[in-house]
Write a protein that holds these residues in place. Structure first.
Motif, PDB file in Angstrom:
ATOM      1  N   PRO A  92       0.825  -1.218   0.000  1.00 15.96           N
ATOM      2  CA  PRO A  92       0.000   0.000   0.000  1.00 15.96           C
ATOM      3  C   PRO A  92       0.859   1.268   0.000  1.00 15.96           C
ATOM      4  O   PRO A  92       1.886   1.348   0.669  1.00 15.96           O
ATOM      5  CB  PRO A  92      -0.819  -0.137   1.286  1.00 15.96           C
ATOM      6  N   LEU A  93       0.404   2.246  -0.756  1.00 12.62           N
ATOM      7  CA  LEU A  93       1.135   3.514  -0.856  1.00 12.62           C
ATOM      8  C   LEU A  93       0.762   4.472   0.270  1.00 12.62           C
ATOM      9  O   LEU A  93       1.482   5.431   0.543  1.00 12.62           O
ATOM     10  CB  LEU A  93       0.857   4.174  -2.212  1.00 12.62           C
ATOM     11  N   SER A  94      -0.374   4.204   0.915  1.00 15.31           N
ATOM     12  CA  SER A  94      -0.800   5.020   2.056  1.00 15.31           C
ATOM     13  C   SER A  94      -1.179   4.081   3.195  1.00 15.31           C
ATOM     14  O   SER A  94      -1.508   2.911   2.951  1.00 15.31           O
ATOM     15  CB  SER A  94      -1.998   5.891   1.667  1.00 15.31           C
ATOM     16  N   PRO A  95      -1.143   4.557   4.436  1.00 14.62           N
ATOM     17  CA  PRO A  95      -1.453   3.674   5.563  1.00 14.62           C
ATOM     18  C   PRO A  95      -2.860   3.084   5.426  1.00 14.62           C
ATOM     19  O   PRO A  95      -3.834   3.819   5.246  1.00 14.62           O
ATOM     20  CB  PRO A  95      -1.358   4.603   6.771  1.00 14.62           C
ATOM     21  N   PRO A  96      -2.980   1.746   5.505  1.00 16.28           N
ATOM     22  CA  PRO A  96      -4.304   1.132   5.387  1.00 16.28           C
ATOM     23  C   PRO A  96      -5.129   1.356   6.647  1.00 16.28           C
ATOM     24  O   PRO A  96      -4.599   1.550   7.741  1.00 16.28           O
ATOM     25  CB  PRO A  96      -3.980  -0.346   5.182  1.00 16.28           C
ATOM     26  N   ALA A  97      -6.435   1.328   6.478  1.00 12.17           N
ATOM     27  CA  ALA A  97      -7.364   1.489   7.600  1.00 12.17           C
ATOM     28  C   ALA A  97      -7.957   0.133   7.967  1.00 12.17           C
ATOM     29  O   ALA A  97      -8.165  -0.723   7.113  1.00 12.17           O
ATOM     30  CB  ALA A  97      -8.474   2.459   7.228  1.00 12.17           C
ATOM     31  N   ILE A  98      -8.252  -0.047   9.244  1.00 11.11           N
ATOM     32  CA  ILE A  98      -8.848  -1.291   9.734  1.00 11.11           C
ATOM     33  C   ILE A  98     -10.331  -1.291   9.386  1.00 11.11           C
ATOM     34  O   ILE A  98     -11.067  -0.374   9.746  1.00 11.11           O
ATOM     35  CB  ILE A  98      -8.646  -1.439  11.248  1.00 11.11           C
ATOM     36  N   THR A  99     -10.770  -2.330   8.693  1.00 13.28           N
ATOM     37  CA  THR A  99     -12.197  -2.459   8.361  1.00 13.28           C
ATOM     38  C   THR A  99     -12.868  -3.590   9.142  1.00 13.28           C
ATOM     39  O   THR A  99     -14.085  -3.630   9.238  1.00 13.28           O
ATOM     40  CB  THR A  99     -12.378  -2.720   6.862  1.00 13.28           C
ATOM     41  N   ARG A 100     -12.069  -4.531   9.672  1.00 11.47           N
ATOM     42  CA  ARG A 100     -12.634  -5.614  10.477  1.00 11.47           C
ATOM     43  C   ARG A 100     -11.556  -6.098  11.443  1.00 11.47           C
ATOM     44  O   ARG A 100     -10.402  -6.226  11.075  1.00 11.47           O
ATOM     45  CB  ARG A 100     -13.110  -6.762   9.594  1.00 11.47           C
ATOM     46  N   GLN A 101     -11.968  -6.383  12.687  1.00  9.73           N
ATOM     47  CA  GLN A 101     -10.998  -6.789  13.709  1.00  9.73           C
ATOM     48  C   GLN A 101     -11.629  -7.797  14.647  1.00  9.73           C
ATOM     49  O   GLN A 101     -12.685  -7.549  15.232  1.00  9.73           O
ATOM     50  CB  GLN A 101     -10.496  -5.572  14.493  1.00  9.73           C
ATOM     51  N   HIS A 102     -10.994  -8.950  14.819  1.00  6.70           N
ATOM     52  CA  HIS A 102     -11.432  -9.981  15.755  1.00  6.70           C
ATOM     53  C   HIS A 102     -11.186  -9.500  17.177  1.00  6.70           C
ATOM     54  O   HIS A 102     -10.245  -8.749  17.442  1.00  6.70           O
ATOM     55  CB  HIS A 102     -10.661 -11.276  15.475  1.00  6.70           C
ATOM     56  N   GLU A 103     -12.026  -9.951  18.106  1.00  4.11           N
ATOM     57  CA  GLU A 103     -11.878  -9.514  19.492  1.00  4.11           C
ATOM     58  C   GLU A 103     -10.561  -9.972  20.114  1.00  4.11           C
ATOM     59  O   GLU A 103     -10.123  -9.410  21.125  1.00  4.11           O
ATOM     60  CB  GLU A 103     -13.049 -10.027  20.336  1.00  4.11           C
ATOM     61  N   ALA A 104      -9.931 -10.990  19.545  1.00  3.08           N
ATOM     62  CA  ALA A 104      -8.658 -11.460  20.077  1.00  3.08           C
ATOM     63  C   ALA A 104      -7.472 -10.640  19.579  1.00  3.08           C
ATOM     64  O   ALA A 104      -6.338 -10.845  20.033  1.00  3.08           O
ATOM     65  CB  ALA A 104      -8.439 -12.932  19.709  1.00  3.08           C
ATOM     66  N   MET A 105      -7.696  -9.729  18.642  1.00  2.00           N
ATOM     67  CA  MET A 105      -6.630  -8.859  18.162  1.00  2.00           C
ATOM     68  C   MET A 105      -6.515  -7.644  19.077  1.00  2.00           C
ATOM     69  O   MET A 105      -7.488  -7.214  19.692  1.00  2.00           O
ATOM     70  CB  MET A 105      -6.899  -8.416  16.729  1.00  2.00           C
ATOM     71  N   GLY A 106      -5.292  -7.060  19.157  1.00  6.12           N
ATOM     72  CA  GLY A 106      -5.059  -5.968  20.100  1.00  6.12           C
ATOM     73  C   GLY A 106      -5.069  -6.479  21.520  1.00  6.12           C
ATOM     74  O   GLY A 106      -5.507  -5.790  22.444  1.00  6.12           O
ATOM     75  N   PHE A 107      -4.592  -7.697  21.728  1.00  5.25           N
ATOM     76  CA  PHE A 107      -4.715  -8.393  23.009  1.00  5.25           C
ATOM     77  C   PHE A 107      -3.941  -7.704  24.128  1.00  5.25           C
ATOM     78  O   PHE A 107      -4.504  -7.316  25.146  1.00  5.25           O
ATOM     79  CB  PHE A 107      -4.250  -9.842  22.835  1.00  5.25           C
ATOM     80  N   GLU A 108      -2.622  -7.550  23.970  1.00 11.62           N
ATOM     81  CA  GLU A 108      -1.813  -6.871  24.982  1.00 11.62           C
ATOM     82  C   GLU A 108      -1.305  -5.520  24.499  1.00 11.62           C
ATOM     83  O   GLU A 108      -0.788  -4.734  25.291  1.00 11.62           O
ATOM     84  CB  GLU A 108      -0.596  -7.732  25.361  1.00 11.62           C
ATOM     85  N   LEU A 109      -1.459  -5.269  23.216  1.00 10.17           N
ATOM     86  CA  LEU A 109      -0.968  -4.030  22.630  1.00 10.17           C
ATOM     87  C   LEU A 109      -1.926  -3.620  21.526  1.00 10.17           C
ATOM     88  O   LEU A 109      -2.246  -4.426  20.657  1.00 10.17           O
ATOM     89  CB  LEU A 109       0.446  -4.241  22.064  1.00 10.17           C
ATOM     90  N   ALA A 110      -2.385  -2.394  21.602  1.00  6.20           N
ATOM     91  CA  ALA A 110      -3.319  -1.922  20.585  1.00  6.20           C
ATOM     92  C   ALA A 110      -2.657  -1.941  19.207  1.00  6.20           C
ATOM     93  O   ALA A 110      -1.439  -1.798  19.070  1.00  6.20           O
ATOM     94  CB  ALA A 110      -3.781  -0.511  20.924  1.00  6.20           C
ATOM     95  N   LEU A 111      -3.478  -2.139  18.205  1.00  5.12           N
ATOM     96  CA  LEU A 111      -2.957  -2.128  16.844  1.00  5.12           C
ATOM     97  C   LEU A 111      -2.372  -0.760  16.520  1.00  5.12           C
ATOM     98  O   LEU A 111      -2.936   0.273  16.893  1.00  5.12           O
ATOM     99  CB  LEU A 111      -4.066  -2.476  15.858  1.00  5.12           C
ATOM    100  N   PRO A 112      -1.235  -0.741  15.838  1.00  7.21           N
ATOM    101  CA  PRO A 112      -0.569   0.542  15.571  1.00  7.21           C
ATOM    102  C   PRO A 112      -1.381   1.412  14.618  1.00  7.21           C
ATOM    103  O   PRO A 112      -2.127   0.932  13.769  1.00  7.21           O
ATOM    104  CB  PRO A 112       0.764   0.123  14.955  1.00  7.21           C
ATOM    105  N   LYS A 113      -1.206   2.704  14.771  1.00  4.93           N
ATOM    106  CA  LYS A 113      -1.901   3.651  13.881  1.00  4.93           C
ATOM    107  C   LYS A 113      -1.304   3.613  12.480  1.00  4.93           C
ATOM    108  O   LYS A 113      -2.014   3.653  11.484  1.00  4.93           O
ATOM    109  CB  LYS A 113      -1.807   5.073  14.448  1.00  4.93           C
ATOM    110  N   LEU A 114       0.009   3.566  12.432  1.00  5.57           N
ATOM    111  CA  LEU A 114       0.694   3.471  11.138  1.00  5.57           C
ATOM    112  C   LEU A 114       1.080   2.007  10.928  1.00  5.57           C
ATOM    113  O   LEU A 114       1.985   1.488  11.580  1.00  5.57           O
ATOM    114  CB  LEU A 114       1.936   4.366  11.117  1.00  5.57           C
ATOM    115  N   ILE A 115       0.369   1.366  10.057  1.00  6.13           N
ATOM    116  CA  ILE A 115       0.528  -0.068   9.862  1.00  6.13           C
ATOM    117  C   ILE A 115       1.418  -0.341   8.665  1.00  6.13           C
ATOM    118  O   ILE A 115       1.171   0.157   7.562  1.00  6.13           O
ATOM    119  CB  ILE A 115      -0.845  -0.740   9.654  1.00  6.13           C
ATOM    120  N   GLU A 116       2.468  -1.140   8.918  1.00  4.80           N
ATOM    121  CA  GLU A 116       3.326  -1.592   7.834  1.00  4.80           C
ATOM    122  C   GLU A 116       3.077  -3.091   7.649  1.00  4.80           C
ATOM    123  O   GLU A 116       3.159  -3.861   8.592  1.00  4.80           O
ATOM    124  CB  GLU A 116       4.796  -1.342   8.163  1.00  4.80           C
TER     125      GLU A 116
END
Length: 868
Positions: free
Chosen positions: A332-356
């Protein structure tokens, strides 16, 4: 041979009717001993009418198997002669020859037992003890020529059922039907087994290659999992992420890892039924070659669940990508946005704002655990799939400080327990648990002997060794089972401190004489770096620093380190029949396979290694490690917790830091009981007042808790039992078998408790009011059906069951422990408990739960009599 296998009979497979040219002995067969070929299998059919061939098979096939220890033989291809012997006279010659060979084997080996595959017509002619008659294809067969599964015609099935009935009625032998089903069609196999069992026939459903663990009415659930690692930049594979982080979520769910590098040989054959799944944990991209990908595709097609972690195990744009549903996407040429997230994701650390994205791909056949959108493209870096699942970086483990690495900085982005359970499609099953016995969390202490000669700074002990402080202030005050080790090179007269040796040895003798202390060795020269020290035996320094203690004129030898030092302790420091029980690994705690083998051959258990140091300031499951590590044919048992050296920042302070191990005990108890309570320290903890006080606080806390004290050696035996325990479905119930050391099964919430009836064996009770639902075993084996229970049961105890039996009006049991006994009995209304014909009164009651205490450490023949 493990005790759990002593009452089993193993049968060696022997083809008596034909042979493949690939067999080693084929070249020595005379041409006249072969009648023709089996075109379906490309094999050669024997002429069993030849006495010379019969003698050859006895000497070249049966005798070597007997020498290997086999006492049972499964004879296959007994009807192959029918393909080439066309006249009644020719067939009779072959039948007579087969019967003569089997009788000849039985006469040579009178203890031998046999299973026939077909060979019905041989039964009147053989004098050998036949245990069972097997036959292939009662409901579903494999047509080798057409390479397909096919139903068995009703006429053929009825003929076979009649033959089976005759064998049972006239010869009193068991009958076995071997049917075939695709490895991936597990439910079809279960249905075939149910149909076959309905005829009074023992079912076995497998694949045509017979290289998978099939199933019968009792279905052994595979617990082994293949853990494939690659891409670590650590010097030793033991420090790879797959080991550091992957062991805990696998072992906690009852799985036994088989660990292999991605560039090593993978297990042959079909893994379905043998392995619960495959976990491929890669720390770099593009590590899988074409052979590995092809092998992985074969296992996927056989229905073996696969979890990919870190990076894809196949090229996501290569020839096998479509097989796994992968669709390559542009970065991706620009940071992607989250469109769907399982409840088990972001378990101990929130998903980063700038996703590589490490692996830009999509999988339209997957159930997304994380779905991203950038421009026109959808990305799925984490998902479960029909074949398993995957989580690719950076959505598995990340540092809380981007770009920085260090112990305590990493966090799970995905809940590893949830993901592993769903990706590997793990069934709800009883899970062997090494943290608990009779419903209570285990407690033990162990000490590494470092610093035994050091002088103490503690008030009242100036000028005396810290070993003396430890003996007087800790070991004599607390009767917690403790495993004490010494370093021979520090305490022996031929070691580094000969002038202090007499004093040090006397202190060690006093320690080992205590009834709650068992002996261990901390080696001879305390290797700091085991691999380097073994590779450079004559050197004192290596690439990482000092390799061992500077014992004069000594070259490092793993047998001398382990067995030799244990013998020194036995000969000089122990009395009263005590023997050295364990080796506690020193230094980097990375023992070589040779050192582990030396311990095993010297009848020593082993422990230490890994770093479970979760605290409130680093509350991450990445700091909860596994229970042990296989190394080839050897096994290293990990210490459940870490010692004061870690909590005091490598003994630089604060010296009271070991009290923080209480945080570790708390965080490994809730929300899950990951670990027992293990008080682990060095001798030198008693050298400083603050450090000693921290240890005393930990001991005082432990004695105030409702725990189950054991020795470290008991715990190590439980871990080894964990690795070999067998769990099987038995119709609507369960069967388990181990070697009797591990006595606890943890039940998932989805599994009902057992019905404690006369048909239940080996289950003493259960406990539900803690961080897990624990089932208490009374010995090595158990079986039960699920259901409601109104009968009395053992709810908890701080001692081991030495006997247990149910009867019509209650139960009889004995307990033995390391401290004053405490136990509770459920459903005890209307019951009375007697010991030596004297009533034992409960100290309190909680509903139908009755609690008892005794000042004794052992109670034999407790009798519970109930009026209901």
């Amino acid at each position: 041979m493990p005790d759990s296998f002593r009452d089993q009979r193993f049968y060696a497979y022997v083809s008596l009717g034909e042979v493949l040219a690939s067999r080693p002995y084929f070249a020595n067969l005379k041409p006249e001993w072969l009648l023709g070929e089996n075109p379906d299998w490309g094999s050669h059919i024997f002429d069993l009418s030849s006495p010379g061939l019969r003698d050859f098979l006895l000497k070249q096939v049966i005798a070597p198997l007997w020498q290997q220890g086999y006492r049972g033989f499964f004879f296959d291809t007994l009807d192959s002669y029918q393909l080439v012997a066309k006249t009644p006279e020719q067939r009779e010659q072959q039948r007579q020859g087969l019967a003569a060979l089997i009788n000849q084997i039985s006469q040579r080996y009178p203890r031998a037992r046999f299973i026939f595959n077909r060979g019905f017509e041989l039964m009147p002619m053989v004098e050998a003890p036949v245990d069972a008659i097997a036959a292939e294809s009662l409901y579903q067969r494999w047509e080798a020529g057409k390479q397909r599964y096919a139903p068995v015609p009703e006429e053929d099935r009825q003929w076979l059922l009649n033959q089976f009935a005759t064998m049972r009625d006239q010869y009193q032998v068991d009958t076995i039907a071997i049917d075939y089903a695709p490895p991936a069609e597990r439910e079809q196999a279960r249905e075939l087994a149910r149909k076959i069992a309905g005829h009074g026939v023992i079912p076995w459903i497998t694949n045509p290659e017979l290289d998978m663990l099939g199933l019968g009415v009792r279905e052994v659930l595979p617990r082994q999992v293949l853990l494939v690692h690659g891409g670590s930049n650590e010097r030793f594979w033991e420090l790879s992420d797959a080991v550091r982080y992957g062991l805990m979520p696998l072992q906690f769910q009852g799985l036994v890892p088989d660990i292999r590098a991605i560039n090593s040989t993978m297990p042959a054959g079909t893994l379905q039924g043998r392995y619960a799944g495959i976990v491929v944990w890669l720390e770099e991209e593009e590590l899988a070659d074409a052979d590995f990908e092809a092998w992985l595709v074969e296992q996927k097609d056989a229905g073996v669940p696969i979890a990919m972690l870190g990076y894809p195990a196949v090229d996501p744009v290569g020839p096998n990508a479509q097989t796994f549903g992968f669709e390559g996407r542009p970065t991706p040429l620009s940071p992607p946005a989250i469109t769907r997230q399982h409840e088990a994701m972001g378990f101990e650390l929130a998903l980063p704002k700038l996703i590589e994205l490490s692996s830009p791909l999509h999988n339209s056949s997957a159930q997304p655990w994380l779905e991203l959108r950038a421009g026109e493209h959808t990305y799925t870096p984490a998902a479960t799939t029909p074949w398993g699942g995957y989580v690719f970086q950076p959505f598995m483990i990340r540092s809380i400080l981007p770009g920085e690495k260090g112990e305590g900085l990493d966090r799970w982005v995905v809940n590893p327990l949830t993901f592993i359970r769903e990706a590997l499609q793990l069934p709800d099953m009883p899970i062997p648990d090494v943290t608990t016995e009779n419903g209570r969390r285990l407690l033990f202490a162990h000490m590494d002997g470092d610093g035994f000669p050091s002088l103490a700074e503690v008030k009242g002990y100036q000028g005396q060794t810290d070993a003396r402080v430890l003996l007087e202030e800790v070991l004599k005050r607390f009767d917690v089972p403790t495993t004490i080790s010494v370093i021979e090179g520090e305490v022996a007269a031929h070691g580094l401190y000969p002038k202090m040796s007499a004093e040090l040895e006397q202190i060690a003798r006093e320690m080992f004489a205590l009834p709650h202390v068992e002996a261990a060795t901390h080696t001879y020269s305390h290797p700091f770096y085991w691999y380097d020290a073994q590779q450079m035996p004559g050197e004192l320094y290596g690439p990482e620093g000092q390799l061992r203690l500077p014992i004069p004129d000594y070259q490092m030898d793993p047998v001398r380190e382990v067995v030799g030092s244990a013998q020194y302790i036995n000969d000089n420091l122990l009395a009263g029949g005590k023997r050295t029980e364990m080796v506690l690994w020193s230094g980097d705690t990375l023992p070589t396979p040779e050192a582990l083998a030396a311990a095993r051959r010297g009848n020593l258990l082993n422990m230490n290694g890994s770093d479970t140091i979760i605290t409130h300031s680093a509350p991450t499951w990445t700091l909860i490690k596994g229970i042990g590590l296989p190394k080839g044919d050897e096994y290293q048992v990990y210490a459940p917790n870490q010692n004061e050296n870690i909590y005091t920042n490598e003994w630089s302070g604060p010296f009271y830091g070991f009290e923080r191990v209480l945080e570790t005990f708390e965080l490994t108890e809730s929300p899950y009981r990951f670990k027992p309570v293990n008080i682990y320290y060095h001798t030198y903890i008693a050298s400083k007042t603050a450090a000693l006080e921290s240890l005393l606080r930990v001991y005082r806390w432990a004695q105030s808790q409702p725990l189950h004290p054991v020795f470290a050696s008991d715990y190590a035996r439980k871990v080894l039992d964990f690795n070999t325990m067998v769990i099987a479905r038995d119709n609507d119930g369960w069967r388990v078998k181990g070697n009797g050391e591990l006595r606890t099964l943890r039940l998932p919430e989805a599994l009902p408790l057992p019905a404690l009836t006369n048909n239940t064996h080996g289950v003493a009770g259960y406990r539900e009011d803690g961080p897990g639902r624990y089932l208490h075993l009374s010995g090595a084996a158990a079986h039960w059906q699920s259901g409601s229970n109104s009968l009395p049961y053992l709810q908890q105890a701080n001692g081991r069951l030495t006997t247990f039996a149910r009867n019509d009006d209650g139960m009889q049991f004995s307990l033995a422990g390391h401290t004053n006994l405490e136990f509770a009995i459920g459903n005890a209304d209307g019951c009375s408990l007697n010991h030596n014909d004297e009533p034992l009164k409960p100290v309190r009651r909680d509903g139908t739960l009755y609690h008892y205490r005794s000042a004794k450490h052992e109670l034999e023949e407790l009798w519970l009599h109930c009026s209901h």
